[in-house]
Design a protein around this motif. Structure first.
Motif, PDB file in Angstrom:
ATOM      1  N   TRP A 173       0.837  -1.203   0.000  1.00 21.09           N
ATOM      2  CA  TRP A 173       0.000   0.000   0.000  1.00 21.09           C
ATOM      3  C   TRP A 173       0.869   1.249   0.000  1.00 21.09           C
ATOM      4  N   LEU A 174       1.917   1.261   0.828  1.00 24.27           N
ATOM      5  CA  LEU A 174       2.809   2.415   0.916  1.00 24.27           C
ATOM      6  C   LEU A 174       3.484   2.687  -0.426  1.00 24.27           C
ATOM      7  N   GLU A 175       4.007   1.640  -1.061  1.00 21.75           N
ATOM      8  CA  GLU A 175       4.676   1.807  -2.349  1.00 21.75           C
ATOM      9  C   GLU A 175       3.714   2.376  -3.382  1.00 21.75           C
ATOM     10  N   LYS A 176       2.504   1.874  -3.396  1.00 15.66           N
ATOM     11  CA  LYS A 176       1.503   2.321  -4.364  1.00 15.66           C
ATOM     12  C   LYS A 176       1.131   3.782  -4.132  1.00 15.66           C
ATOM     13  N   GLU A 177       0.934   4.146  -2.860  1.00 15.62           N
ATOM     14  CA  GLU A 177       0.532   5.520  -2.548  1.00 15.62           C
ATOM     15  C   GLU A 177       1.650   6.512  -2.833  1.00 15.62           C
ATOM     16  N   LEU A 178       2.879   6.168  -2.497  1.00 18.78           N
ATOM     17  CA  LEU A 178       3.999   7.057  -2.793  1.00 18.78           C
ATOM     18  C   LEU A 178       4.176   7.225  -4.299  1.00 18.78           C
ATOM     19  N   ASP A 179       4.005   6.136  -5.028  1.00 19.15           N
ATOM     20  CA  ASP A 179       4.144   6.199  -6.487  1.00 19.15           C
ATOM     21  C   ASP A 179       3.069   7.104  -7.096  1.00 19.15           C
ATOM     22  N   LYS A 180       1.871   7.068  -6.545  1.00 18.12           N
ATOM     23  CA  LYS A 180       0.779   7.902  -7.055  1.00 18.12           C
ATOM     24  C   LYS A 180       1.102   9.385  -6.951  1.00 18.12           C
ATOM     25  N   ILE A 181       1.833   9.762  -5.907  1.00 18.60           N
ATOM     26  CA  ILE A 181       2.132  11.183  -5.705  1.00 18.60           C
ATOM     27  C   ILE A 181       3.562  11.525  -6.124  1.00 18.60           C
ATOM     28  N   GLY A 182       4.213  10.624  -6.843  1.00 21.64           N
ATOM     29  CA  GLY A 182       5.535  10.906  -7.383  1.00 21.64           C
ATOM     30  C   GLY A 182       6.619  11.044  -6.340  1.00 21.64           C
ATOM     31  N   CYS A 183       6.512  10.309  -5.237  1.00 24.37           N
ATOM     32  CA  CYS A 183       7.523  10.339  -4.181  1.00 24.37           C
ATOM     33  C   CYS A 183       8.114   8.946  -3.990  1.00 24.37           C
ATOM     34  N   ILE A 184       9.210   8.866  -3.227  1.00 25.99           N
ATOM     35  CA  ILE A 184       9.939   7.599  -3.171  1.00 25.99           C
ATOM     36  C   ILE A 184      10.168   7.049  -1.768  1.00 25.99           C
ATOM     37  N   SER A 185       9.954   7.841  -0.719  1.00 26.40           N
ATOM     38  CA  SER A 185      10.285   7.316   0.612  1.00 26.40           C
ATOM     39  C   SER A 185       9.506   8.022   1.707  1.00 26.40           C
ATOM     40  N   ILE A 186       9.544   7.399   2.886  1.00 21.09           N
ATOM     41  CA  ILE A 186       8.984   8.025   4.091  1.00 21.09           C
ATOM     42  C   ILE A 186       9.917   7.730   5.254  1.00 21.09           C
ATOM     43  N   SER A 187      10.128   8.733   6.097  1.00 19.79           N
ATOM     44  CA  SER A 187      10.899   8.578   7.331  1.00 19.79           C
ATOM     45  C   SER A 187      10.021   9.082   8.462  1.00 19.79           C
ATOM     46  N   MET A 188       9.789   8.246   9.473  1.00 19.54           N
ATOM     47  CA  MET A 188       8.888   8.642  10.544  1.00 19.54           C
ATOM     48  C   MET A 188       9.142   7.834  11.803  1.00 19.54           C
ATOM     49  N   ARG A 189       8.816   8.452  12.927  1.00 16.52           N
ATOM     50  CA  ARG A 189       8.893   7.785  14.222  1.00 16.52           C
ATOM     51  C   ARG A 189       7.506   7.784  14.836  1.00 16.52           C
ATOM     52  N   ALA A 190       7.084   6.627  15.344  1.00 12.42           N
ATOM     53  CA  ALA A 190       5.753   6.490  15.922  1.00 12.42           C
ATOM     54  C   ALA A 190       5.739   7.056  17.340  1.00 12.42           C
ATOM     55  N   VAL A 191       5.979   8.356  17.425  1.00 10.84           N
ATOM     56  CA  VAL A 191       5.965   9.083  18.693  1.00 10.84           C
ATOM     57  C   VAL A 191       5.153  10.355  18.473  1.00 10.84           C
ATOM     58  N   PRO A 192       4.171  10.635  19.342  1.00 10.33           N
ATOM     59  CA  PRO A 192       3.347  11.832  19.145  1.00 10.33           C
ATOM     60  C   PRO A 192       4.189  13.105  19.079  1.00 10.33           C
ATOM     61  N   GLY A 193       3.874  13.969  18.110  1.00 10.34           N
ATOM     62  CA  GLY A 193       4.551  15.244  18.009  1.00 10.34           C
ATOM     63  C   GLY A 193       5.814  15.255  17.184  1.00 10.34           C
ATOM     64  N   ASN A 194       6.298  14.073  16.760  1.00  6.14           N
ATOM     65  CA  ASN A 194       7.516  14.026  15.958  1.00  6.14           C
ATOM     66  C   ASN A 194       7.238  14.424  14.506  1.00  6.14           C
ATOM     67  N   PRO A 195       8.131  15.193  13.898  1.00  4.55           N
ATOM     68  CA  PRO A 195       7.963  15.499  12.471  1.00  4.55           C
ATOM     69  C   PRO A 195       8.205  14.242  11.638  1.00  4.55           C
ATOM     70  N   PHE A 196       7.716  14.239  10.420  1.00  8.11           N
ATOM     71  CA  PHE A 196       7.986  13.129   9.512  1.00  8.11           C
ATOM     72  C   PHE A 196       8.463  13.683   8.178  1.00  8.11           C
ATOM     73  N   CYS A 197       9.062  12.814   7.388  1.00  5.26           N
ATOM     74  CA  CYS A 197       9.693  13.245   6.136  1.00  5.26           C
ATOM     75  C   CYS A 197       9.216  12.375   4.974  1.00  5.26           C
ATOM     76  N   ILE A 198       8.857  13.018   3.879  1.00  8.56           N
ATOM     77  CA  ILE A 198       8.521  12.325   2.633  1.00  8.56           C
ATOM     78  C   ILE A 198       9.623  12.621   1.625  1.00  8.56           C
TER      79      ILE A 198
END
Length: 271
Positions: A173-198
């Protein structure tokens, strides 16, 4: 015997020209990997370019079978190089990122929230795809133990998915969704309030990414972020990042011009 008729010189030309064909084709297929290979084997790449240039010039006469073949191969290399250089998906700057964010920013946040709800609390992942395959899968359990995996095996992917609370369905699902929006990766931490990166695009050794914050950045925070040469504050919760890689420049290409243009636009609107 002339140099141009020397079998050793002819063989050297073929080797160098075909080596460049392999490199240029690889840059189109796997930009990031082949940029590293070219850097690592720069001692071979640069001499190969020199020999290929000499070969191209001397082959223009087409007065032998080898020259005709080498001319064709050199022309193919020139076309491959031009394609990789002028390919729209092989370019990026702050203006391109702004347009992309305006179109897909909301969907980037949706991807994050969907994945966050599935992940093991406290863990961190960086998952990057290339042509539908997992190119990177970095993982941290939140207690200081971290694994960095480039081109991981299927068994390793399954292990990391289990540790992070995800599964193959989530990965697909992640690969498909990133491909739909022309992006290649995600960086994230499952901690409330942390920033994430696409991750948006890799250009050569560099990487362009979007950072999202869950709270409005204060003017002081925005000034502090903008003071970094590789970061641009787009709005009070989104930052554009350029990573130059291990040996690349840390400066966000065109940052000053982009900020100057934005300031001019805002001044005209405020009039």
């Amino acid at each position: 015997m002339k140099l141009t008729d020397n079998p050793i010189w002819i063989a050297i030309q073929y080797i160098c020209v075909l080596f460049l064909t392999f490199c240029f084709a690889g840059l189109i297929v796997s930009n990031f990997l082949f940029m590293w290979l070219i850097v690592i084997f720069s001692g071979l790449f640069i001499p190969a370019v020199v020999v290929a240039c000499i070969s191209f010039i001397r082959s223009l006469r087409c007065d032998s079978r080898h020259k005709k073949v080498l001319l064709i191969l050199n022309v193919v290399n020139i076309l491959l190089f031009l394609f990789s250089f002028f390919n729209p998906s092989g370019k990026c700057d702050a203006d391109i990122m702004e347009n992309h964010y305006t179109k897909y920013g909301g969907r980037m946040e949706q991807i994050y929230h969907n994945l966050y709800d599935k992940m093991t609390p406290g863990c961190y992942v960086h998952i990057e795809f290339e042509h539908g395959d997992v190119a990177m899968f970095h993982f941290s359990n939140g207690s200081g133990e971290r694994e960095s995996n480039w081109d991981p095996s299927e068994e390793k992917i399954d292990s990391l998915l289990t540790l992070s609370g995800l599964d193959r369905k989530s990965l697909a699902w992640l690969e498909k969704e990133l491909d739909k929006i022309g992006c290649i990766s995600i960086s994230m931490r499952a901690v409330p309030g942390n920033p994430f990166c696409i991750g948006f695009r890799r250009i050569g050794m560099g990487m362009y990414s979007f950072w999202f914050y869950d709270h409005p950045l204060s003017p002081e925070e925005q000034n502090r972020i903008n003071a970094n040469e590789n970061l641009i504050v787009f709005n009070d919760s989104t930052v554009f990042e350029y990573g130059g890689g291990a040996i690349g420049s840390l400066n966000f290409p065109g940052k000053e011009e982009y900020l100057r243009k934005r300031k001019q636009i805002h001044n005209e609107i405020d009039r």
